[in-house]
Motif scaffolding. Structure first.
Motif, PDB file in Angstrom:
ATOM      1  N   ASP A 194       3.784  13.776  -8.877  1.00 52.21           N
ATOM      2  CA  ASP A 194       4.432  15.030  -9.251  1.00 52.21           C
ATOM      3  C   ASP A 194       5.596  14.794 -10.210  1.00 52.21           C
ATOM      4  O   ASP A 194       5.854  15.605 -11.098  1.00 52.21           O
ATOM      5  CB  ASP A 194       4.935  15.742  -7.988  1.00 52.21           C
ATOM      6  CG  ASP A 194       5.497  17.114  -8.291  1.00 52.21           C
ATOM      7  OD1 ASP A 194       4.724  17.938  -8.821  1.00 52.21           O
ATOM      8  OD2 ASP A 194       6.678  17.358  -8.020  1.00 52.21           O
ATOM      9  N   LEU A 195       6.291  13.661 -10.041  1.00 53.35           N
ATOM     10  CA  LEU A 195       7.464  13.377 -10.873  1.00 53.35           C
ATOM     11  C   LEU A 195       7.134  12.516 -12.087  1.00 53.35           C
ATOM     12  O   LEU A 195       8.039  12.126 -12.829  1.00 53.35           O
ATOM     13  CB  LEU A 195       8.553  12.675 -10.039  1.00 53.35           C
ATOM     14  CG  LEU A 195       9.204  13.502  -8.925  1.00 53.35           C
ATOM     15  CD1 LEU A 195      10.216  12.659  -8.160  1.00 53.35           C
ATOM     16  CD2 LEU A 195       9.886  14.740  -9.515  1.00 53.35           C
ATOM     17  N   GLY A 245       2.487   7.455 -12.347  1.00 55.74           N
ATOM     18  CA  GLY A 245       2.899   7.746 -10.977  1.00 55.74           C
ATOM     19  C   GLY A 245       2.123   6.948  -9.950  1.00 55.74           C
ATOM     20  O   GLY A 245       1.217   7.445  -9.316  1.00 55.74           O
ATOM     21  N   GLN A 246       2.478   5.713  -9.815  1.00 58.35           N
ATOM     22  CA  GLN A 246       1.789   4.866  -8.841  1.00 58.35           C
ATOM     23  C   GLN A 246       2.793   4.020  -8.076  1.00 58.35           C
ATOM     24  O   GLN A 246       3.548   3.257  -8.672  1.00 58.35           O
ATOM     25  CB  GLN A 246       0.795   3.936  -9.545  1.00 58.35           C
ATOM     26  CG  GLN A 246      -0.616   4.516  -9.627  1.00 58.35           C
ATOM     27  CD  GLN A 246      -1.227   4.750  -8.266  1.00 58.35           C
ATOM     28  OE1 GLN A 246      -0.976   3.998  -7.331  1.00 58.35           O
ATOM     29  NE2 GLN A 246      -2.036   5.802  -8.120  1.00 58.35           N
ATOM     30  N   ALA A 247       2.828   4.159  -6.783  1.00 59.08           N
ATOM     31  CA  ALA A 247       3.697   3.305  -5.978  1.00 59.08           C
ATOM     32  C   ALA A 247       3.103   1.914  -5.926  1.00 59.08           C
ATOM     33  O   ALA A 247       1.893   1.739  -6.009  1.00 59.08           O
ATOM     34  CB  ALA A 247       3.823   3.868  -4.574  1.00 59.08           C
ATOM     35  N   PRO A 248       3.943   0.893  -5.817  1.00 61.22           N
ATOM     36  CA  PRO A 248       3.405  -0.448  -5.596  1.00 61.22           C
ATOM     37  C   PRO A 248       2.703  -0.480  -4.243  1.00 61.22           C
ATOM     38  O   PRO A 248       2.929   0.399  -3.419  1.00 61.22           O
ATOM     39  CB  PRO A 248       4.642  -1.342  -5.610  1.00 61.22           C
ATOM     40  CG  PRO A 248       5.800  -0.441  -5.400  1.00 61.22           C
ATOM     41  CD  PRO A 248       5.405   0.927  -5.828  1.00 61.22           C
ATOM     42  N   PRO A 249       1.867  -1.506  -4.017  1.00 58.24           N
ATOM     43  CA  PRO A 249       1.112  -1.537  -2.769  1.00 58.24           C
ATOM     44  C   PRO A 249       2.023  -1.296  -1.574  1.00 58.24           C
ATOM     45  O   PRO A 249       3.091  -1.884  -1.473  1.00 58.24           O
ATOM     46  CB  PRO A 249       0.538  -2.948  -2.745  1.00 58.24           C
ATOM     47  CG  PRO A 249       0.502  -3.379  -4.161  1.00 58.24           C
ATOM     48  CD  PRO A 249       1.614  -2.648  -4.859  1.00 58.24           C
ATOM     49  N   GLY A 281      11.169   3.369   1.106  1.00 61.39           N
ATOM     50  CA  GLY A 281      10.891   2.038   0.588  1.00 61.39           C
ATOM     51  C   GLY A 281       9.960   2.086  -0.616  1.00 61.39           C
ATOM     52  O   GLY A 281      10.217   1.450  -1.649  1.00 61.39           O
ATOM     53  N   ALA A 282       8.888   2.855  -0.512  1.00 58.48           N
ATOM     54  CA  ALA A 282       7.909   2.908  -1.598  1.00 58.48           C
ATOM     55  C   ALA A 282       8.489   3.594  -2.827  1.00 58.48           C
ATOM     56  O   ALA A 282       8.268   3.160  -3.963  1.00 58.48           O
ATOM     57  CB  ALA A 282       6.643   3.634  -1.123  1.00 58.48           C
ATOM     58  N   LEU A 283       9.253   4.660  -2.629  1.00 61.41           N
ATOM     59  CA  LEU A 283       9.819   5.384  -3.776  1.00 61.41           C
ATOM     60  C   LEU A 283      10.918   4.558  -4.440  1.00 61.41           C
ATOM     61  O   LEU A 283      11.040   4.553  -5.668  1.00 61.41           O
ATOM     62  CB  LEU A 283      10.353   6.749  -3.322  1.00 61.41           C
ATOM     63  CG  LEU A 283       9.262   7.714  -2.827  1.00 61.41           C
ATOM     64  CD1 LEU A 283       9.882   8.954  -2.185  1.00 61.41           C
ATOM     65  CD2 LEU A 283       8.328   8.117  -3.969  1.00 61.41           C
ATOM     66  N   ALA A 284      11.697   3.834  -3.618  1.00 58.95           N
ATOM     67  CA  ALA A 284      12.742   2.977  -4.181  1.00 58.95           C
ATOM     68  C   ALA A 284      12.119   1.831  -4.964  1.00 58.95           C
ATOM     69  O   ALA A 284      12.573   1.491  -6.062  1.00 58.95           O
ATOM     70  CB  ALA A 284      13.641   2.440  -3.067  1.00 58.95           C
ATOM     71  N   ALA A 285      11.040   1.258  -4.418  1.00 56.41           N
ATOM     72  CA  ALA A 285      10.367   0.158  -5.116  1.00 56.41           C
ATOM     73  C   ALA A 285       9.757   0.639  -6.424  1.00 56.41           C
ATOM     74  O   ALA A 285       9.595  -0.126  -7.371  1.00 56.41           O
ATOM     75  CB  ALA A 285       9.297  -0.458  -4.215  1.00 56.41           C
ATOM     76  N   SER A 333       1.720  11.044   1.140  1.00 56.21           N
ATOM     77  CA  SER A 333       2.034   9.667   0.749  1.00 56.21           C
ATOM     78  C   SER A 333       3.071   9.687  -0.359  1.00 56.21           C
ATOM     79  O   SER A 333       3.227  10.695  -1.057  1.00 56.21           O
ATOM     80  CB  SER A 333       0.771   8.962   0.251  1.00 56.21           C
ATOM     81  OG  SER A 333       0.451   9.427  -1.046  1.00 56.21           O
ATOM     82  N   PRO A 334       3.789   8.544  -0.529  1.00 59.84           N
ATOM     83  CA  PRO A 334       4.755   8.454  -1.635  1.00 59.84           C
ATOM     84  C   PRO A 334       4.101   8.737  -2.992  1.00 59.84           C
ATOM     85  O   PRO A 334       4.739   9.292  -3.891  1.00 59.84           O
ATOM     86  CB  PRO A 334       5.248   7.012  -1.547  1.00 59.84           C
ATOM     87  CG  PRO A 334       5.029   6.612  -0.116  1.00 59.84           C
ATOM     88  CD  PRO A 334       3.791   7.335   0.319  1.00 59.84           C
ATOM     89  N   ASP A 335       2.814   8.373  -3.124  1.00 62.92           N
ATOM     90  CA  ASP A 335       2.120   8.626  -4.388  1.00 62.92           C
ATOM     91  C   ASP A 335       2.095  10.101  -4.758  1.00 62.92           C
ATOM     92  O   ASP A 335       2.136  10.453  -5.943  1.00 62.92           O
ATOM     93  CB  ASP A 335       0.680   8.103  -4.318  1.00 62.92           C
ATOM     94  CG  ASP A 335       0.614   6.615  -4.600  1.00 62.92           C
ATOM     95  OD1 ASP A 335       1.627   6.059  -5.055  1.00 62.92           O
ATOM     96  OD2 ASP A 335      -0.445   6.014  -4.358  1.00 62.92           O
ATOM     97  N   ASP A 336       1.980  10.973  -3.743  1.00 66.97           N
ATOM     98  CA  ASP A 336       1.972  12.410  -4.033  1.00 66.97           C
ATOM     99  C   ASP A 336       3.236  12.799  -4.788  1.00 66.97           C
ATOM    100  O   ASP A 336       3.203  13.617  -5.717  1.00 66.97           O
ATOM    101  CB  ASP A 336       1.902  13.224  -2.729  1.00 66.97           C
ATOM    102  CG  ASP A 336       0.536  13.122  -2.053  1.00 66.97           C
ATOM    103  OD1 ASP A 336      -0.448  12.782  -2.738  1.00 66.97           O
ATOM    104  OD2 ASP A 336       0.462  13.393  -0.840  1.00 66.97           O
TER     105      ASP A 336
END
Lengths: 370, 370
Positions: B283-284, B292-296, B132-136, B276-279
């Motif tokens: 990296d990408l 490289g920041q996931a939404p909340p 969910g976080a990576l898709a968002a 975490s998805p942020d990791d």
């Protein structure tokens, strides 16, 4: 010895500054004969006006009296051939070690096991199990006598056949901190070794802990962190181990657990992820000069293939979280009588633990699935 | 297109051998015009006696009929400019992709999320949350439509705002395996993309899975393994990703859990441990061209400081394993009324889940301790 003690009891000098003086002057006697200006030249500024050394003679007397009081009491100066060789490798090694117990342990190969005071139940079990297996394989387990992981590691080593343990404390050798560990400290003094860097009567101070941690990692071939929060003393110990060129091992855990975060951070920074004591023994095999194999580890039987299929089915249904009898009945479809007798056998075989409130939890690792 | 299909439907030729013929002859037409001896010279030995190509024309017709039947059906040959560029980098890329859905997704940056069919409840939650976080954050989530982790990853991506997902299947595009995922496959065809390497009507065969896995990792910038046993298909996918020069990420877990062993092995072999998805986004970041920041991430609120201290105390008392109300009452010393109202609020805030049999479990990560 008296010169060493006089230096240690000179106001304003701690172990690190004494180490610097010894580096500069070679012997305690030479350091004592030099003046404040000469001390300043080797990086030890003091508040002394003149050139006279004024050691606290009462402190020297107290140390000597302590040394006489019991055969198991020792003070090991840096020039003693019994001084631990790995510790002597460090920059500024402690000038003297106050010991209670068997000083010969300091020359044996050691593994440091450290971790959180707020460990989880599973973390405490890991610490005890790894310490037991590594101690049985011939490594002395070194830790810091703290609550949580440290104490579990000491206990695991003491319980192993032929196991030994070293506790490095942040107080003088005659004080125990935390006081809840008085009995454990006495057991370690009897069957292992207590190590202090500070004179008799010294109480724990915040500044002592980093110095203590440095000695824990410095005595050992490698440091295992079982569970640790970010920004914890255990992470400092691990960082010191890496700086000292020693191995760092860390046990992973759930990404939701705050006390696994420190371990994960260490692994991200290059520490070795370990799943079993064998991982460590294999890594240290060259140092130990023995095949890296732990003796059979009763807490993690791998011969799952020989298990009754019905028992295996119960274990699979349990998962790895605590579970109540009622839910386990639903998941397995067994009768209460059948399930209860299986659980008793699994408990006797060390595969399952009965927790409080009638809940059960698997203790062993499952077989690897394909 | 007809030449492509005739080649794909020539008896004895699978995607890999077709790829080799294309490498040797440049185009399907040229390959079709060459004889058996010429084929053998580029490493494709056939049972053909003469030089005549005898494609299964019924298969070609079936593919073409399928293509006509629905606007969302596509067959993408290797020389099509819409062919995914990362896949084209591989040695022997698939000669044609059978697609249902939006082909444009193939040109978007993708993250593969794979794992065990026998995942734990926590593993499924991790897969859904990371997807969910990576898709968002703009990554298309690619997986294999298998039971367990794969399905959780697809679902997590579909649920994310603006999220998209690609499912690479081991059957022809008109078959769904496993059949339990028929509804999920239709959702993916509607909102994402189904990808097959095999002609219409092809059933799943064991030999298909490694080829399918190679395309999953080959489409993506990196592969995340959420939970995997040793000797599992997910580990093969991860190894293929590493061979393809792509990033490999793994989520750690309890050393007692068989489905964390594969992840731990990968980390020991150089995969990046991620918490975490942020990791992954960090990296990408270079590839994504975005910070490289996931939404909340609602499943893991980090603003624990703002929580009522009483609520915090309940969360701490819970730990991370499932717990019954009775034990939680004992641990917290609260009244039933007080504890119940706190649990309702924590559940509404997504911090705690109510499991079966009235047991609770924390869903969020705790604050890091010092």
């Amino acid at each position: 010895m008296q010169d060493w003690l006089r230096l240690l009891h000179t106001p304003g000098l701690g172990p690190r500054r004494v180490a610097r003086l010894l580096e500069g002057f070679g012997t305690p006697a030479a350091a004592l004969q030099s003046g404040a200006r000469a001390w300043a030249e080797v990086g030890v500024a003091t508040a002394r006006d003149g050139d006279e050394i004024s050691a606290r003679e009462a402190g020297v007397e107290a140390d000597l009296a302590w040394l006489e009081r019991d055969d198991r009491h020792h003070i090991l100066a840096r020039d003693d051939p019994a001084y631990p060789p790995l510790l002597a490798e460090l920059p500024d090694p402690p000038p003297a070690l106050y010991l209670i117990g068997d000083p010969a342990l300091l020359r044996r190969p050691q593994i440091a096991i450290v971790g959180s005071r707020d460990a989880t139940a599973q973390g405490l079990r890991h610490a005890e199990r790894f310490a037991g297996a590594l101690a049985a394989a011939g490594l002395t387990v070194t830790s810091g006598l703290a609550l949580g992981i440290d104490a579990a590691a000491h206990r695991g080593a003491l319980a192993a056949p032929g196991g030994s343990t070293v506790a490095v404390v942040a107080t003088g050798p005659d004080r125990v901190y935390p006081s809840a560990h008085r009995r454990l400290a006495h057991r370690i003094a009897d069957q292992g070794l207590l190590v202090s860097l500070w004179p008799v009567g010294t109480l724990a101070r915040p500044g002592h802990f980093p110095q203590r941690n440095r000695v824990i990692s410095g005595l050992a071939l490698g440091t295992l962190v079982v569970e640790a929060a970010l920004r914890s003393g255990s992470l400092i110990t691990a960082r010191l181990a890496a700086e000292q060129g020693r191995s760092v091992y860390a046990i992973p855990g759930s990404i939701l657990s705050p006390v696994s975060r420190g371990c994960h951070r260490l692994i991200q920074q290059g520490a070795q992820l370990v799943e079993s004591p064998d991982d460590i023994l294999e890594d240290l095999a060259d140092w130990l000069g023995v095949p890296g194999q732990a003796p059979p580890d009763t807490a993690a039987p791998t011969d799952a293939a020989s298990l009754d299929p019905e028992h295996e089915r119960v274990l699979t249904a349990m998962g790895f979280d605590p579970i109540g009898l009622e839910e386990l009945l639903q998941r397995t479809g067994l009768t209460v009588a059948a399930l209860s007798s299986i659980l008793v056998l699994l408990e006797l075989n060390g595969r399952v633990a009965l927790l409080s409130h009638g809940r059960y939890q698997r203790l062993d690792a499952g077989p690897s699935k394909t």
